[in-house]
Design a protein around this motif. Structure first.
Motif, PDB file in Angstrom:
ATOM      1  N   PRO A   1       0.632  -1.107   0.030  1.00 14.89           N
ATOM      2  CA  PRO A   1      -0.112  -0.056  -0.033  1.00 14.89           C
ATOM      3  C   PRO A   1       0.867   1.332   0.016  1.00 14.89           C
ATOM      4  O   PRO A   1       0.388   2.267   0.082  1.00 14.89           O
TER       5      PRO A   1
ATOM      6  N   THR B   1       2.555   1.772  -2.342  1.00 16.25           N
ATOM      7  CA  THR B   1       2.913   2.150  -3.896  1.00 16.25           C
ATOM      8  C   THR B   1       2.220   3.507  -4.067  1.00 16.25           C
ATOM      9  O   THR B   1       2.560   3.965  -5.165  1.00 16.25           O
ATOM     10  N   PHE B   2       1.256   4.043  -3.661  1.00 16.72           N
ATOM     11  CA  PHE B   2       0.682   5.142  -4.003  1.00 16.72           C
ATOM     12  C   PHE B   2       1.313   6.502  -3.849  1.00 16.72           C
ATOM     13  O   PHE B   2       1.068   7.411  -4.674  1.00 16.72           O
TER      14      PHE B   2
ATOM     15  N   ARG C   1       2.959   6.110  -7.342  1.00 16.29           N
ATOM     16  CA  ARG C   1       1.956   6.805  -8.555  1.00 16.29           C
ATOM     17  C   ARG C   1       2.117   8.272  -8.326  1.00 16.29           C
ATOM     18  O   ARG C   1       2.050   9.036  -9.307  1.00 16.29           O
ATOM     19  N   GLU C   2       2.052   9.014  -7.056  1.00 18.94           N
ATOM     20  CA  GLU C   2       2.091  10.532  -6.955  1.00 18.94           C
ATOM     21  C   GLU C   2       3.303  10.928  -7.426  1.00 18.94           C
ATOM     22  O   GLU C   2       3.284  11.933  -8.271  1.00 18.94           O
TER      23      GLU C   2
ATOM     24  N   ARG D   1       2.529  -0.715 -12.531  1.00 16.89           N
ATOM     25  CA  ARG D   1       1.469  -1.850 -12.284  1.00 16.89           C
ATOM     26  C   ARG D   1       0.185  -1.510 -12.846  1.00 16.89           C
ATOM     27  O   ARG D   1      -0.152  -0.274 -13.420  1.00 16.89           O
TER      28      ARG D   1
ATOM     29  N   GLU E   1      -2.745  -1.524 -12.366  1.00 16.44           N
ATOM     30  CA  GLU E   1      -3.838  -1.123 -11.555  1.00 16.44           C
ATOM     31  C   GLU E   1      -3.748   0.607 -11.942  1.00 16.44           C
ATOM     32  O   GLU E   1      -4.423   1.488 -11.590  1.00 16.44           O
ATOM     33  N   TYR E   2      -2.595   1.044 -12.505  1.00 19.53           N
ATOM     34  CA  TYR E   2      -2.138   2.465 -12.611  1.00 19.53           C
ATOM     35  C   TYR E   2      -2.120   2.600 -14.288  1.00 19.53           C
ATOM     36  O   TYR E   2      -1.653   3.439 -14.506  1.00 19.53           O
TER      37      TYR E   2
ATOM     38  N   PHE F   1      -4.105   4.151 -16.047  1.00 13.32           N
ATOM     39  CA  PHE F   1      -4.712   5.389 -16.441  1.00 13.32           C
ATOM     40  C   PHE F   1      -3.467   6.327 -16.589  1.00 13.32           C
ATOM     41  O   PHE F   1      -3.531   7.357 -17.262  1.00 13.32           O
TER      42      PHE F   1
ATOM     43  N   ILE G   1       0.626   7.860   3.909  1.00 16.49           N
ATOM     44  CA  ILE G   1      -0.410   7.670   5.236  1.00 16.49           C
ATOM     45  C   ILE G   1      -1.824   7.414   4.943  1.00 16.49           C
ATOM     46  O   ILE G   1      -2.451   8.045   4.503  1.00 16.49           O
TER      47      ILE G   1
ATOM     48  N   GLY H   1      -2.568  10.894   3.366  1.00 13.33           N
ATOM     49  CA  GLY H   1      -2.025  11.603   2.236  1.00 13.33           C
ATOM     50  C   GLY H   1      -0.517  11.236   2.123  1.00 13.33           C
ATOM     51  O   GLY H   1      -0.147  10.160   2.511  1.00 13.33           O
ATOM     52  N   ILE H   2      -0.025  11.850   1.308  1.00  9.22           N
ATOM     53  CA  ILE H   2       1.545  11.815   0.888  1.00  9.22           C
ATOM     54  C   ILE H   2       2.143  12.886   1.457  1.00  9.22           C
ATOM     55  O   ILE H   2       2.241  13.884   1.207  1.00  9.22           O
TER      56      ILE H   2
END
Lengths: 156, 385
Positions: free
Chosen positions: B77, B79-80, B83-84, B114, B116-117, B119, B227, B235-236
């Motif tokens: 988790p 991983t986001f 992405r950011e 991945r 899932e990303y 887009f 977080i 958030g990040i």
């Protein structure tokens, strides 16, 4: 040559016929057909000179490479921990109700599949729903219904 | 209350990444690598291998072809945060890859994103084309490609990722040989996390000293944290490493935090009574960046159950300790909860998770024991009753 054989051949022309062309070709077929039919996998195996078992064995390893028929739109609901904490169950129940299917199933008109997903990677904005490649973070049951209605309108 | 958390802005800060590359391309590979070694940068995917050393190993290999891979499939988790980074500063990621290419002598780089990303793909393809042209204009031979995953958590593991790129099932390989010796297509490959590559670029920009001044002896620099959970500030955030978990909870908790899962599903669950003494960093609890907060309304049994279900589904199935172990741990806690097994059975399960740590082939099976043992040890009564 059938349509799918032709499509596979086109993809192999684009990505090449080496082993490491396999994933992009599998992905292209799934993008177009929403799943990998037996015919498609045989065609890929022929084109890349692999055994069909090898192609199936590889494809079936991956969640996003379906080997059973799926709907035109694939709805994935993240079920991992923080999405669970933020109420993914309510989203699933609402969509099951709306689409008259259970999680993991496809509607009889073939328009939607509702699938669980292991971490869509939006833990800070759960619950999250992915429709095809579109992502919908911080979704509520109401918003989920709205989104699916939009896809319903777009899908013939 | 004094705010002891130090926010940093190295990752998302807009810089002229091409100017940094122009400056770096004039230097030798050894100079670039020495700076990264000197900075103390460790991989930001979770395992924390010293980045400079990895580059040095890859550089020292003799080969007609080498590769750089940007691992954008860290399945945690955490991983986001990657992405950011890819969304906000993709140019810096690409430049970091080129810097690595220059350092190790590679002419091709791959971003493995991945599924899932997906887009992000159109944007990344555009950035890739732009960047490849910029490299061409500079007569620097380095081309980036973007590859997409297909939904398999284990493909965040570096050798499984390369198997997948080669068109196979994402099953981890035995190590050694390490990817720096034999990686993608059997060639020396430096595979780095998204965030690591950007930090390397920033080290090339500011010099190792700026980075070294942040953090602790063993955990240099800052780190992007993801977080989530019971927090009003999900958030990040980029924070200096080495803070205590107590300070972290004071800043990000909701006032009722009873446990923090540090390092995502495969990390450790720390209970409230240990917040003070727990340091976030390699001296304490290392993390790929994922921090999940749980307040007292949460059942730790459910949380452990969720984690185990996740691992059971995501185990690649290749090695028995992981495949069967994950299933048995899950069945085991269910049996204890139902009363079909005595609470003492939890110790048997902990022994099994220890075996998995020793005998599993890759990090997935090896790390299941982290959440398992830490939750059982800290919240035994919640698992039983």
């Amino acid at each position: 040559m059938t349509k799918i054989q032709e499509f596979v051949k086109e993809q192999a022309d684009v990505y090449g016929r080496r082993r490491n062309s396999l994933m992009p070709i599998l992905q292209a077929v799934v993008q177009k057909e929403r799943f990998l039919s037996e015919e498609a996998m045989v065609a890929i195996a022929t084109e890349l000179d692999l055994s069909t078992a090898d192609v199936f064995g590889t494809a079936s390893f991956y969640t996003f490479l379906d080997t059973v028929p799926r709907g035109k739109n694939i709805i994935r609901i993240c079920k991992t921990i923080t999405c669970h904490m933020k109420g993914k169950d309510a989203i699933i129940e609402t969509l099951e109700d709306m689409l008259k299917i259970k999680l993991g199933e496809t509607t009889s008109d073939g328009k939607f599949s509702l699938l669980p997903a292991n971490c869509l990677g939006w833990c800070h904005k759960g619950p999250v729903m992915l429709v095809n490649d579109e992502v919908y973070p911080e979704i509520t049951p109401e918003k989920a219904v709205e989104v699916v209605h939009e896809y319903l309108k777009k899908t013939k | 209350m004094e705010n002891k958390i130090k926010k940093v802005d190295l990752i998302f800060e807009k810089v002229d990444q091409l100017a940094i590359l122009d400056k770096s391309f004039k230097r030798s590979s050894d100079e670039i690598i020495l700076d990264v070694i000197d900075s103390g940068l460790r991989g930001r995917g979770g395992a924390g291998f010293p980045t400079g050393l990895k580059w040095k190993f890859a550089r020292n290999e003799e080969s007609d072809q080498k590769y750089v891979i940007c691992n954008a499939d860290e399945g945690e988790p955490g991983t986001f945060k990657d992405r950011e980074i890819l969304t906000q500063v993709p140019e810096k990621v690409l430049a970091g890859m080129a810097l690595c290419g220059k350092a190790i002598g590679a002419t091709e780089g791959y971003i493995y994103l991945r599924a899932e990303y997906n887009f992000l793909l159109p944007m990344l393809h555009e950035k890739m084309r732009e960047f490849n042209q910029q490299m061409k204009d500079r007569n620097f031979e380095f081309t980036v490609f973007v590859r997409s995953g297909s939904g398999a958590y284990v493909c965040g593991e570096e050798t499984a990722l390369m198997e997948s790129m080669e068109g196979h099932r994402g099953e981890p390989r035995n190590k050694p040989p390490f990817p720096t010796q034999r990686g993608y297509l059997g060639k020396p490959t430096s595979i780095n996390n998204v965030e690591t590559l950007v930090f390397a670029l920033m080290i090339a920009n500011y010099g190792p000293q700026t980075f070294k001044e942040l953090g602790t002896f063993d955990s240099r620099g800052s780190k992007v944290f993801s977080i989530a959970g019971d927090t009003p500030k999900a958030g990040i955030y980029e924070l200096e490493l080495g803070m205590s978990l107590e300070d972290f909870v004071n800043e990000f908790g909701d006032g009722d935090t009873k446990a923090v899962q540090v390092g995502g599903a495969s990390g450790f669950c720390v209970a409230r009574k240990h917040f003070k003494e727990t340091l976030i960093g390699f001296e304490g609890i290392p993390t790929g960046g994922s921090m999940m907060l749980f307040n007292s309304s949460r059942s730790m049994y459910n949380i452990l159950h969720d984690y185990l279900e996740f691992f059971e589904e995501e185990s690649c199935g290749q090695c028995t300790p992981c495949r069967v172990g994950c299933q048995q741990l899950l069945k085991g806690i269910e049996a204890v909860k139902r009363g079909n097994k005595s609470p003492a059975y939890l110790e048997t399960l902990q022994k099994l998770s220890d075996t998995m740590r020793i005998a599993s082939k890759c990090g997935l099976g090896q790390s299941v024991g982290n959440p398992f043992n830490s939750i059982i040890n800290n919240f035994r009564e919640e698992i039983i009753y």
